[in-house]
Write a protein that holds these residues in place. Structure first.
Motif, PDB file in Angstrom:
ATOM      1  N   VAL A 128      31.547  58.671  41.683  1.00  0.00           N
ATOM      2  CA  VAL A 128      31.121  57.482  40.933  1.00  0.00           C
ATOM      3  C   VAL A 128      29.981  56.828  41.720  1.00  0.00           C
ATOM      4  O   VAL A 128      30.137  56.524  42.899  1.00  0.00           O
ATOM      5  N   PRO A 129      28.842  56.609  41.066  1.00  0.00           N
ATOM      6  CA  PRO A 129      27.721  55.959  41.766  1.00  0.00           C
ATOM      7  C   PRO A 129      28.075  54.527  42.162  1.00  0.00           C
ATOM      8  O   PRO A 129      28.757  53.808  41.424  1.00  0.00           O
ATOM      9  N   ALA A 130      27.595  54.101  43.308  1.00  0.00           N
ATOM     10  CA  ALA A 130      27.862  52.748  43.799  1.00  0.00           C
ATOM     11  C   ALA A 130      27.403  51.696  42.797  1.00  0.00           C
ATOM     12  O   ALA A 130      28.013  50.634  42.686  1.00  0.00           O
ATOM     13  N   ALA A 131      26.358  51.997  42.036  1.00  0.00           N
ATOM     14  CA  ALA A 131      25.837  51.039  41.056  1.00  0.00           C
ATOM     15  C   ALA A 131      26.852  50.743  39.947  1.00  0.00           C
ATOM     16  O   ALA A 131      26.755  49.705  39.285  1.00  0.00           O
ATOM     17  N   GLN A 132      27.827  51.625  39.743  1.00  0.00           N
ATOM     18  CA  GLN A 132      28.845  51.400  38.721  1.00  0.00           C
ATOM     19  C   GLN A 132      30.062  50.661  39.258  1.00  0.00           C
ATOM     20  O   GLN A 132      30.983  50.378  38.506  1.00  0.00           O
ATOM     21  N   LEU A 133      30.052  50.344  40.533  1.00  0.00           N
ATOM     22  CA  LEU A 133      31.224  49.722  41.151  1.00  0.00           C
ATOM     23  C   LEU A 133      30.915  48.299  41.602  1.00  0.00           C
ATOM     24  O   LEU A 133      29.901  48.051  42.256  1.00  0.00           O
ATOM     25  N   GLY A 134      31.808  47.398  41.253  1.00  0.00           N
ATOM     26  CA  GLY A 134      31.696  46.026  41.727  1.00  0.00           C
ATOM     27  C   GLY A 134      32.098  45.942  43.183  1.00  0.00           C
ATOM     28  O   GLY A 134      32.555  46.914  43.784  1.00  0.00           O
ATOM     29  N   ALA A 135      31.943  44.749  43.736  1.00  0.00           N
ATOM     30  CA  ALA A 135      32.318  44.531  45.134  1.00  0.00           C
ATOM     31  C   ALA A 135      33.840  44.508  45.268  1.00  0.00           C
ATOM     32  O   ALA A 135      34.535  43.991  44.399  1.00  0.00           O
ATOM     33  N   PRO A 136      34.364  45.088  46.331  1.00  0.00           N
ATOM     34  CA  PRO A 136      35.808  45.034  46.558  1.00  0.00           C
ATOM     35  C   PRO A 136      36.228  43.590  46.846  1.00  0.00           C
ATOM     36  O   PRO A 136      35.489  42.830  47.465  1.00  0.00           O
ATOM     37  N   SER A 137      37.419  43.235  46.374  1.00  0.00           N
ATOM     38  CA  SER A 137      37.905  41.879  46.607  1.00  0.00           C
ATOM     39  C   SER A 137      39.407  41.885  46.874  1.00  0.00           C
ATOM     40  O   SER A 137      40.111  42.825  46.514  1.00  0.00           O
ATOM     41  N   ALA A 138      39.862  40.804  47.495  1.00  0.00           N
ATOM     42  CA  ALA A 138      41.285  40.634  47.759  1.00  0.00           C
ATOM     43  C   ALA A 138      41.938  40.109  46.493  1.00  0.00           C
ATOM     44  O   ALA A 138      41.513  39.091  45.945  1.00  0.00           O
ATOM     45  N   GLY A 139      42.933  40.833  46.015  1.00  0.00           N
ATOM     46  CA  GLY A 139      43.611  40.428  44.797  1.00  0.00           C
ATOM     47  C   GLY A 139      44.794  39.531  45.079  1.00  0.00           C
ATOM     48  O   GLY A 139      45.358  39.548  46.174  1.00  0.00           O
ATOM     49  N   THR A 140      45.168  38.737  44.070  1.00  0.00           N
ATOM     50  CA  THR A 140      46.327  37.858  44.215  1.00  0.00           C
ATOM     51  C   THR A 140      47.540  38.422  43.479  1.00  0.00           C
ATOM     52  O   THR A 140      48.660  38.010  43.742  1.00  0.00           O
ATOM     53  N   ALA A 141      47.307  39.343  42.557  1.00  0.00           N
ATOM     54  CA  ALA A 141      48.411  39.960  41.813  1.00  0.00           C
ATOM     55  C   ALA A 141      49.058  41.034  42.684  1.00  0.00           C
ATOM     56  O   ALA A 141      48.419  41.588  43.580  1.00  0.00           O
ATOM     57  N   PRO A 142      50.320  41.375  42.417  1.00  0.00           N
ATOM     58  CA  PRO A 142      50.996  42.420  43.207  1.00  0.00           C
ATOM     59  C   PRO A 142      50.648  43.831  42.715  1.00  0.00           C
ATOM     60  O   PRO A 142      51.513  44.680  42.571  1.00  0.00           O
ATOM     61  N   ALA A 143      49.364  44.042  42.455  1.00  0.00           N
ATOM     62  CA  ALA A 143      48.910  45.339  41.937  1.00  0.00           C
ATOM     63  C   ALA A 143      47.442  45.530  42.276  1.00  0.00           C
ATOM     64  O   ALA A 143      46.708  44.557  42.478  1.00  0.00           O
ATOM     65  N   VAL A 144      47.036  46.796  42.333  1.00  0.00           N
ATOM     66  CA  VAL A 144      45.603  47.089  42.378  1.00  0.00           C
ATOM     67  C   VAL A 144      45.093  46.820  40.974  1.00  0.00           C
ATOM     68  O   VAL A 144      45.675  47.293  39.991  1.00  0.00           O
ATOM     69  N   GLN A 145      44.035  46.041  40.886  1.00  0.00           N
ATOM     70  CA  GLN A 145      43.480  45.665  39.588  1.00  0.00           C
ATOM     71  C   GLN A 145      42.069  46.215  39.455  1.00  0.00           C
ATOM     72  O   GLN A 145      41.220  45.993  40.319  1.00  0.00           O
ATOM     73  N   LEU A 146      41.851  46.907  38.352  1.00  0.00           N
ATOM     74  CA  LEU A 146      40.542  47.458  38.029  1.00  0.00           C
ATOM     75  C   LEU A 146      40.178  46.963  36.635  1.00  0.00           C
ATOM     76  O   LEU A 146      41.047  46.869  35.764  1.00  0.00           O
ATOM     77  N   ARG A 147      38.912  46.667  36.429  1.00  0.00           N
ATOM     78  CA  ARG A 147      38.479  46.219  35.111  1.00  0.00           C
ATOM     79  C   ARG A 147      37.176  46.916  34.768  1.00  0.00           C
ATOM     80  O   ARG A 147      36.147  46.663  35.396  1.00  0.00           O
ATOM     81  N   LEU A 148      37.240  47.787  33.746  1.00  0.00           N
ATOM     82  CA  LEU A 148      36.059  48.502  33.278  1.00  0.00           C
ATOM     83  C   LEU A 148      35.393  47.661  32.201  1.00  0.00           C
ATOM     84  O   LEU A 148      36.049  47.183  31.281  1.00  0.00           O
ATOM     85  N   ALA A 149      34.081  47.507  32.323  1.00  0.00           N
ATOM     86  CA  ALA A 149      33.324  46.720  31.357  1.00  0.00           C
ATOM     87  C   ALA A 149      32.031  47.454  31.033  1.00  0.00           C
ATOM     88  O   ALA A 149      31.573  48.305  31.799  1.00  0.00           O
ATOM     89  N   ARG A 150      31.448  47.108  29.909  1.00  0.00           N
ATOM     90  CA  ARG A 150      30.122  47.625  29.576  1.00  0.00           C
ATOM     91  C   ARG A 150      29.126  46.966  30.505  1.00  0.00           C
ATOM     92  O   ARG A 150      29.174  45.759  30.713  1.00  0.00           O
ATOM     93  N   ALA A 151      28.235  47.752  31.069  1.00  0.00           N
ATOM     94  CA  ALA A 151      27.212  47.191  31.952  1.00  0.00           C
ATOM     95  C   ALA A 151      26.282  46.309  31.127  1.00  0.00           C
ATOM     96  O   ALA A 151      25.989  46.602  29.963  1.00  0.00           O
ATOM     97  N   ALA A 152      25.833  45.224  31.738  1.00  0.00           N
ATOM     98  CA  ALA A 152      24.919  44.310  31.035  1.00  0.00           C
ATOM     99  C   ALA A 152      23.594  45.032  30.788  1.00  0.00           C
ATOM    100  O   ALA A 152      23.100  45.728  31.679  1.00  0.00           O
ATOM    101  N   PRO A 153      23.026  44.867  29.580  1.00  0.00           N
ATOM    102  CA  PRO A 153      21.762  45.559  29.290  1.00  0.00           C
ATOM    103  C   PRO A 153      20.614  45.023  30.091  1.00  0.00           C
ATOM    104  O   PRO A 153      20.592  44.022  30.637  1.00  0.00           O
TER     105      PRO A 153
END
Length: 179
Positions: A154-179
């Protein structure tokens, strides 16, 4: 064919009848014309247009098919984004940041979705600590998740910055890239 009216001796026994029927079937097959051979299809050329990127709804369905019956939660949000939540106990050992095989399996499928959908971006990439106060461990885990995805192509450009989550799960959110 009526064997009673047929003077041939082979028609009078069951084996002879079978031979006669087989001969008739073979002769019938010889009288039919074969279907024309289909022309071989050419391999796609390098200049052929790339297939259209799949929608996030299609990717959600595909991911759900892989993780049906597991604790992995895959939901399409009202805005069209797709969230993927993997419970912490399937992601990391306590106090460690190494990605466990169940999380790796989810990340591998998410990476396939991202590679297949170049117009998508992983906007949220959050991992939990062992408790709410352990943000350093959570951030280290999120970086490992990002590293795993990049290792899967996966290209780095498709990945957001890693962050510390507050939920008791790994959270991923796929979105359409902004045009």
């Amino acid at each position: 064919m009526n064997c009673d009216a047929n003077p041939l001796p082979q028609c009078r026994t069951p084996a002879g009848l079978a031979v006669t029927m087989l001969t008739l079937l073979l002769l019938h097959g010889c009288g039919t014309t074969p279907k024309p051979a289909e022309a071989p299809t050419a391999a796609p050329s390098a200049t052929a247009p790339a297939p259209r990127p799949s929608s996030l709804a299609v990717e959600r369905q595909w991911l759900q098919s892989w993780f049906k019956g597991t604790p992995v939660r895959i939901v399409q949000q009202a805005d069209g984004d797709v969230s993927v939540d993997v419970p912490r106990e399937f992601c990391f050992d306590a106090g460690k940041s190494k990605v466990l095989p169940p999380l790796a399996a989810v990340l591998d499928k998410v990476s396939q979705s991202l590679r297949r959908t170049p117009g998508a971006r992983l906007e949220l990439l959050a991992a939990p600590g062992d408790d709410a106060q352990n943000t350093a461990l959570a951030l280290q885990r999120a970086k490992q998740v990002r590293s795993h995805l990049m290792g899967q192509g996966v290209p780095a450009a498709q990945l957001g910055a890693p962050s510390a989550g507050t939920a008791p799960a790994v959270q991923l959110r796929l979105a359409r890239a902004a045009p």
